[in-house]
Design an enzyme around this catalytic site. Structure first.
Site, PDB file in Angstrom:
ATOM      1  N   LEU A  12       0.799  -1.109   0.119  1.00 43.50           N
ATOM      2  CA  LEU A  12      -0.007  -0.235   0.028  1.00 43.50           C
ATOM      3  C   LEU A  12       0.834   1.455   0.094  1.00 43.50           C
ATOM      4  O   LEU A  12       1.590   1.726   0.894  1.00 43.50           O
ATOM      5  CB  LEU A  12      -0.783   0.083   1.330  1.00 43.50           C
ATOM      6  N   ALA A  14      -0.256   4.497  -1.628  1.00 42.21           N
ATOM      7  CA  ALA A  14      -1.229   5.641  -2.313  1.00 42.21           C
ATOM      8  C   ALA A  14      -1.263   6.632  -1.352  1.00 42.21           C
ATOM      9  O   ALA A  14      -1.693   7.786  -2.040  1.00 42.21           O
ATOM     10  CB  ALA A  14      -2.553   4.920  -2.742  1.00 42.21           C
ATOM     11  N   ARG A  19       2.776  14.593   6.634  1.00 39.96           N
ATOM     12  CA  ARG A  19       3.912  14.973   7.628  1.00 39.96           C
ATOM     13  C   ARG A  19       5.174  15.164   7.081  1.00 39.96           C
ATOM     14  O   ARG A  19       6.202  15.567   7.965  1.00 39.96           O
ATOM     15  CB  ARG A  19       3.599  14.310   8.819  1.00 39.96           C
ATOM     16  N   GLN A  79      -5.205   4.034  -7.103  1.00 46.12           N
ATOM     17  CA  GLN A  79      -6.269   4.123  -6.304  1.00 46.12           C
ATOM     18  C   GLN A  79      -6.342   5.721  -6.420  1.00 46.12           C
ATOM     19  O   GLN A  79      -5.849   6.325  -5.941  1.00 46.12           O
ATOM     20  CB  GLN A  79      -5.894   3.798  -4.948  1.00 46.12           C
ATOM     21  N   GLY A 147      -2.973   1.439  15.354  1.00 40.86           N
ATOM     22  CA  GLY A 147      -4.139   0.506  15.566  1.00 40.86           C
ATOM     23  C   GLY A 147      -3.953  -0.481  16.917  1.00 40.86           C
ATOM     24  O   GLY A 147      -2.714  -0.844  16.930  1.00 40.86           O
ATOM     25  N   ASN A 236       6.480   8.410   8.984  1.00 41.26           N
ATOM     26  CA  ASN A 236       5.502   9.475   8.784  1.00 41.26           C
ATOM     27  C   ASN A 236       6.200  10.899   8.778  1.00 41.26           C
ATOM     28  O   ASN A 236       5.672  11.718   7.955  1.00 41.26           O
ATOM     29  CB  ASN A 236       4.648   9.865  10.018  1.00 41.26           C
ATOM     30  N   ALA A 388      54.384  16.027 -11.828  1.00 44.45           N
ATOM     31  CA  ALA A 388      53.449  16.651 -10.741  1.00 44.45           C
ATOM     32  C   ALA A 388      52.661  17.689 -11.690  1.00 44.45           C
ATOM     33  O   ALA A 388      53.321  18.498 -12.439  1.00 44.45           O
ATOM     34  CB  ALA A 388      54.092  17.355  -9.593  1.00 44.45           C
ATOM     35  N   SER A 413      57.068  17.683 -14.934  1.00 43.14           N
ATOM     36  CA  SER A 413      56.312  18.247 -14.243  1.00 43.14           C
ATOM     37  C   SER A 413      55.724  19.408 -15.045  1.00 43.14           C
ATOM     38  O   SER A 413      56.243  19.859 -16.040  1.00 43.14           O
ATOM     39  CB  SER A 413      56.896  18.807 -12.790  1.00 43.14           C
TER      40      SER A 413
HETATM   41  C1  UD1 Z   1      -2.698   1.837   9.561  1.00 39.62           C
HETATM   42  C2  UD1 Z   1      -3.472   1.004  10.390  1.00 39.62           C
HETATM   43  C3  UD1 Z   1      -3.068   0.943  11.725  1.00 39.62           C
HETATM   44  C4  UD1 Z   1      -1.487   0.527  11.870  1.00 39.62           C
HETATM   45  C5  UD1 Z   1      -0.647   1.303  11.069  1.00 39.62           C
HETATM   46  C6  UD1 Z   1       0.641   1.057  10.903  1.00 39.62           C
HETATM   47  C7  UD1 Z   1      -5.561   1.012   9.161  1.00 39.62           C
HETATM   48  C8  UD1 Z   1      -6.847   1.280   8.971  1.00 39.62           C
HETATM   49  N1  UD1 Z   1      -4.725   1.391   9.880  1.00 39.62           N
HETATM   50  O1  UD1 Z   1      -2.910   3.217  10.273  1.00 39.62           O
HETATM   51  O2  UD1 Z   1      -4.147  -0.261  12.406  1.00 39.62           O
HETATM   52  O3  UD1 Z   1      -1.160   0.507  13.233  1.00 39.62           O
HETATM   53  O4  UD1 Z   1      -1.180   1.626   9.705  1.00 39.62           O
HETATM   54  O5  UD1 Z   1       1.688   1.902  10.664  1.00 39.62           O
HETATM   55  O6  UD1 Z   1      -5.325   0.202   8.316  1.00 39.62           O
HETATM   56  N2  UD1 Z   1      -2.820   3.724   1.919  1.00 39.62           N
HETATM   57  C9  UD1 Z   1      -3.259   3.694   0.869  1.00 39.62           C
HETATM   58  N3  UD1 Z   1      -4.454   3.967   0.246  1.00 39.62           N
HETATM   59  C10 UD1 Z   1      -5.633   4.496   1.471  1.00 39.62           C
HETATM   60  C11 UD1 Z   1      -4.911   4.775   2.882  1.00 39.62           C
HETATM   61  C12 UD1 Z   1      -3.747   4.402   3.028  1.00 39.62           C
HETATM   62  O7  UD1 Z   1      -2.599   3.236  -0.101  1.00 39.62           O
HETATM   63  O8  UD1 Z   1      -6.584   4.854   0.839  1.00 39.62           O
HETATM   64  C13 UD1 Z   1      -1.614   3.398   2.308  1.00 39.62           C
HETATM   65  C14 UD1 Z   1      -0.587   4.682   2.864  1.00 39.62           C
HETATM   66  O9  UD1 Z   1       0.091   5.152   1.751  1.00 39.62           O
HETATM   67  C15 UD1 Z   1       0.493   3.843   3.833  1.00 39.62           C
HETATM   68  C16 UD1 Z   1      -0.546   2.621   4.359  1.00 39.62           C
HETATM   69  O10 UD1 Z   1      -1.494   2.377   3.489  1.00 39.62           O
HETATM   70  O11 UD1 Z   1       1.351   3.348   3.031  1.00 39.62           O
HETATM   71  C17 UD1 Z   1      -1.152   2.829   5.644  1.00 39.62           C
HETATM   72  O12 UD1 Z   1      -1.804   4.072   5.814  1.00 39.62           O
HETATM   73  P1  UD1 Z   1      -1.862   5.134   6.909  1.00 39.62           P
HETATM   74  O13 UD1 Z   1      -2.859   6.220   6.376  1.00 39.62           O
HETATM   75  O14 UD1 Z   1      -0.481   5.599   7.255  1.00 39.62           O
HETATM   76  O15 UD1 Z   1      -2.440   4.358   8.026  1.00 39.62           O
HETATM   77  P2  UD1 Z   1      -2.187   4.590   9.511  1.00 39.62           P
HETATM   78  O16 UD1 Z   1      -2.987   5.667  10.104  1.00 39.62           O
HETATM   79  O17 UD1 Z   1      -0.782   4.739   9.779  1.00 39.62           O
HETATM   80 CA    CA Z   2       1.067   5.321   8.642  1.00 43.45          CA
END
Ligand code: UD1
Ligand code: CA
Length: 482
Positions: A12, A14, A19, A79, A147, A236, A388, A413
């Site tokens: 994942l 996207a 931050r 996405q 989470g 982050n 040199a 040189s």
């Molecule tokens: C997520 C988890 C959380 C976990 C944490 C670990 C969920 C709902 N929460 O939270 O339980 O402790 O990761 O780091 O899964 N992303 C997408 N598309 C989206 C949303 C997110 O590709 O629509 C990707 C982001 O780019 C990232 C990853 O998913 O690489 C996690 O998303 P992020 O928004 O960072 O989730 P957290 O709030 O950190």
């Molecule tokens: Ca994250």
């Protein structure tokens, strides 16, 4: 073993990563010579999955271009809107033509320290326990933002994952967190994703909801606790980026030392994940080893050197040097204070000495450029010595030209070799020469103004000066002596 090979890994990537406060998408930031997502892809590949797909969204063109460059392009799925991690996995699976049979591993693109070994252990625990889903969890000192893994007080089994923003105070006190890494049964995952709702504080489809959905349907839900919580550090912001870089650097140096490399001062040594070593290589303090740099047996680098994409052959010694795309032959010596640019190839036991810059230069066996020189676009034979303060004058203001110097030459040189030009074998040149014409083998080339001495000039033109007095005293002394 092969029973454990996952059908697919979905990465994942996207999200924007606001931050980071950067114009570069978060997953393209670099640590130890690879992008964050590049590290995750490398670890995922260690699982040898049938399919690997990265879900991209924010700045998808840039991220896709990055992932599809190079020898082993990665498939991406788009996405358009970031509606949550569950939604992202759905998009990823659709790109793999819907239903995937077998194990599907989900990882986040911003956890660069995750190792292939940890992923392998997760997949193996998942299949041994016969779970529908296994989450990689970790006990962390500060669980803010993560989470939380909620377990049944009676039997300790995982009941659900609650996001920080949706958690009660009691749940926020839980130290065991979701790393964002999972192994799923592909079919059950696909079904459950269809049931994920968006009635949470962020209005998103949470992948984490799949756990409670599967559990309520009577499936086995498990957690595999990571041995080292630092491995699942999610990036982050830039502070975490630096922390991850330091941790990975330490891990890479430990691997090198375990394999027989002496690292004098790990704290001041920076190394990329793609650097390779042989035993008994020595790295002195203040050294950066980057890209595809290779240190062969008994080679020695540093202090204070930066080597990128450079091969250091056995027994070579590189001191206080910057090198990029260079090859340093067996037993060669470089520096202190040398700058080797792309296309430099130093032969066996050759030398690029103090304050020497080289570019696109092939230096033969035993040949030396010991001091204060620029060698650009040149071929030098074997056992030649360049005097040199010499310059290979390769640029006419529009084009670059080549200089060829034979074997067993001795150039004086302060020579300028105005390219294009060729010096044959065994040539000598006089100091201070500007060599503009080819020199046949075995010749001495002299190309400078003749010296004249105008006697008595100082006494006539600078009468009474200290110089004149010194000259007069010297003349008297020598007259007296004779
Ligand atoms: C997520 C988890 C959380 C976990 C944490 C670990 C969920 C709902 N929460 O939270 O339980 O402790 O990761 O780091 O899964 N992303 C997408 N598309 C989206 C949303 C997110 O590709 O629509 C990707 C982001 O780019 C990232 C990853 O998913 O690489 C996690 O998303 P992020 O928004 O960072 O989730 P957290 O709030 O950190
Ligand atoms: Ca994250």
């Amino acid at each position: 073993m092969s029973a454990n090979l996952p059908a697919a890994v979905v990465v994942l990537a996207a999200g924007e990563g606001t931050r980071m406060k950067s114009k570069t998408p978060k997953v393209l930031h670099d640590i130890c010579g690879r992008s964050l997502v590049g590290h995750v892809v490398a670890a995922s590949r260690e699982l040898d999955p049938q399919h690997l797909v990265v879900v991209v969204g924010h700045e998808s063109e840039r991220v896709t271009a990055h992932l599809t460059a190079g020898d082993t392009p990665v498939r991406t799925a788009f996405q358009a809107e970031q509606n949550g991690t569950g939604h992202a996995v759905r998009i990823g699976l659709e790109a793999l033509d819907g239903v995937v049979d077998g194990t599907v591993v989900v990882v986040c693109g911003d956890t660069p320290l995750l190792s292939g070994a940890t992923l392998t252990a997760l997949v193996s625990a998942h299949s041994t326990d016969g779970n529908a889903v296994t989450v990689l969890s970790a006990e962390v000192p500060d669980s803010t933002g993560y989470g939380r893994i909620v377990r049944d007080p009676a039997d300790g089994s995982v009941t659900e994952i609650v996001e920080h923003k949706d958690a009660t105070d009691a749940q926020r006190a839980i130290r065991e967190i979701n790393s964002g890494v999972f192994a799923f049964d592909g079919r059950l995952l696909t079904d459950a994703l269809g049931k994920v709702r968006t009635d949470n504080s962020q209005g998103e489809e949470y992948l984490t909801d799949v756990l409670s959905i599967l559990r309520e349907a009577g499936h086995r839900v498990g957690a595999s606790v990571a041995g080292d919580h630092r491995e699942i550090l999610g990036i982050n912001n830039r502070v975490q980026l630096a922390q991850a870089r330091a941790l990975l650097n330490e891990r890479l140096l430990e691997r090198a030392m375990t394999a027989g490399v002496t690292v004098m001062d790990p704290a001041s040594t920076l190394i990329d994940a793609t650097v390779t070593f042989e035993r008994d290589a020595i790295v002195h303090p203040g050294t950066q080893l980057l890209g595809t740099t290779h240190l062969a047996e008994d080679s020695e680098v540093g202090p204070n050197s930066r080597l990128k994409d450079t091969t250091v052959h056995p027994g070579a010694r590189v001191d206080n040097t910057v090198a990029d795309g260079a090859e340093i032959g067996p037993g060669a010596t470089v520096g202190p204070y040398a700058y080797l640019r792309p296309g430099t190839r130093l032969g066996t036991r050759s030398k690029a000495g103090a304050y020497v810059e080289m570019k696109n230069a092939v230096i033969g066996e035993g040949s030396k450029v010991p001091h204060l020189s620029y060698v650009g676009d040149a071929t030098i034979g074997d056992h030649t010595n360049i005097g040199a303060a010499s310059v290979f004058v390769n640029y006419d203001g529009e084009k670059k030209h080549h200089t060829t110097i034979g074997s067993h030459c001795r150039t004086g040189s302060d020579n300028m070799f105005v390219a294009p030009i060729t010096l044959g074998d065994g040539v000598y040149t006089a100091a201070g020469s500007v060599i503009t014409k080819d020199v046949p083998a075995g010749s001495l080339a002299v190309a400078r103004g003749q010296q004249r001495n105008i006697e008595g000039w100082v006494a006539r033109k600078r009468p009474g000066s200290a110089a004149a007095q010194a000259a007069q005293a010297a003349t008297k002394k020598s007259d007296g002596e004779s």
